[in-house]
Design a protein around this motif. Structure first.
Motif, PDB file in Angstrom:
ATOM      1  N   GLY A  33     103.639  25.065   1.293  1.00 62.31           N
ATOM      2  CA  GLY A  33     103.136  25.863   2.146  1.00 62.31           C
ATOM      3  C   GLY A  33     103.622  26.498   3.386  1.00 62.31           C
ATOM      4  N   ASP A 103      93.672  33.039   4.193  1.00 63.52           N
ATOM      5  CA  ASP A 103      95.228  33.059   4.255  1.00 63.52           C
ATOM      6  C   ASP A 103      95.353  31.349   3.675  1.00 63.52           C
ATOM      7  N   ALA A 106      94.615  31.863   0.217  1.00 58.97           N
ATOM      8  CA  ALA A 106      95.549  33.091  -0.485  1.00 58.97           C
ATOM      9  C   ALA A 106      97.474  32.132  -0.635  1.00 58.97           C
ATOM     10  N   ASP A 107      97.688  31.431  -0.258  1.00 58.47           N
ATOM     11  CA  ASP A 107      98.703  29.952   0.271  1.00 58.47           C
ATOM     12  C   ASP A 107      98.341  29.086  -1.284  1.00 58.47           C
ATOM     13  N   LEU A 109      96.963  29.696  -3.761  1.00 57.12           N
ATOM     14  CA  LEU A 109      96.703  29.736  -5.494  1.00 57.12           C
ATOM     15  C   LEU A 109      98.214  30.441  -5.340  1.00 57.12           C
ATOM     16  N   ARG A 110      98.591  30.712  -4.351  1.00 57.27           N
ATOM     17  CA  ARG A 110      99.883  30.761  -4.817  1.00 57.27           C
ATOM     18  C   ARG A 110     100.790  30.002  -5.553  1.00 57.27           C
ATOM     19  N   LEU A 111     100.570  28.569  -4.806  1.00 57.22           N
ATOM     20  CA  LEU A 111     101.871  27.732  -4.610  1.00 57.22           C
ATOM     21  C   LEU A 111     101.012  26.933  -6.335  1.00 57.22           C
ATOM     22  N   LYS A 113      99.482  28.249  -9.090  1.00 58.00           N
ATOM     23  CA  LYS A 113     100.366  28.995  -9.495  1.00 58.00           C
ATOM     24  C   LYS A 113     101.556  28.877 -10.323  1.00 58.00           C
ATOM     25  N   LYS A 114     102.495  28.338  -8.984  1.00 54.12           N
ATOM     26  CA  LYS A 114     103.801  28.399  -9.511  1.00 54.12           C
ATOM     27  C   LYS A 114     103.846  26.923  -9.930  1.00 54.12           C
TER      28      LYS A 114
END
Length: 122
Positions: A33, A103, A106-107, A109-111, A113-114
């Motif tokens: 990210g 920040d 969030a970065d 958690l997004r990764l 999940k992916k």
């Protein structure tokens, strides 16, 4: 009875040996990210473990590299109860310098999940 969530970061949850890092790099998958990248590999320990890297490419200043590692460690510590049994090596990116905890979290958690490294929700 539900298991109590412990927000600690114990020795058993750390990747400390060079061979552990090398195994994750050699056989694991990676995602990146803007603030953090990470390699991950399923482990046989039954709980998530993490290691952290902030090279001089992130910043020449040790203060900023140490802050980056502290931010990544805190993201792992507060979210490890959601993760499956994976060895994760966090790598700080240049974008982490000057960022807030929210920040970086969030970065990650997004990764995560992916990557599909969250536990199956029961």
């Amino acid at each position: 009875m539900e298991e109590k969530v412990r927000f600690t970061f114990t020795k058993e949850e750390r990747l400390r040996k060079r061979r552990d890092f090398e195994r994750v790099f050699a056989h694991g998958k990676s995602l990146g990210g803007s603030t953090v990248a990470f390699y991950f590999l399923k482990n046989d320990v039954g709980r998530p473990r993490a290691g952290f890297i902030a090279s001089k490419k992130v910043s020449r200043k040790a203060v900023e590299r140490n802050r980056a590692k502290r931010l990544m460690r805190e993201v792992f510590r507060l979210n490890k109860h959601r993760l499956g049994p994976f060895d994760i090596v966090f790598i700080a990116r240049k974008g982490i310098v000057g960022k807030r905890f929210q920040d970086v979290e969030a970065d990650f958690l997004r990764l995560a999940k992916k990557a599909g490294i969250f536990k199956e929700q029961t």
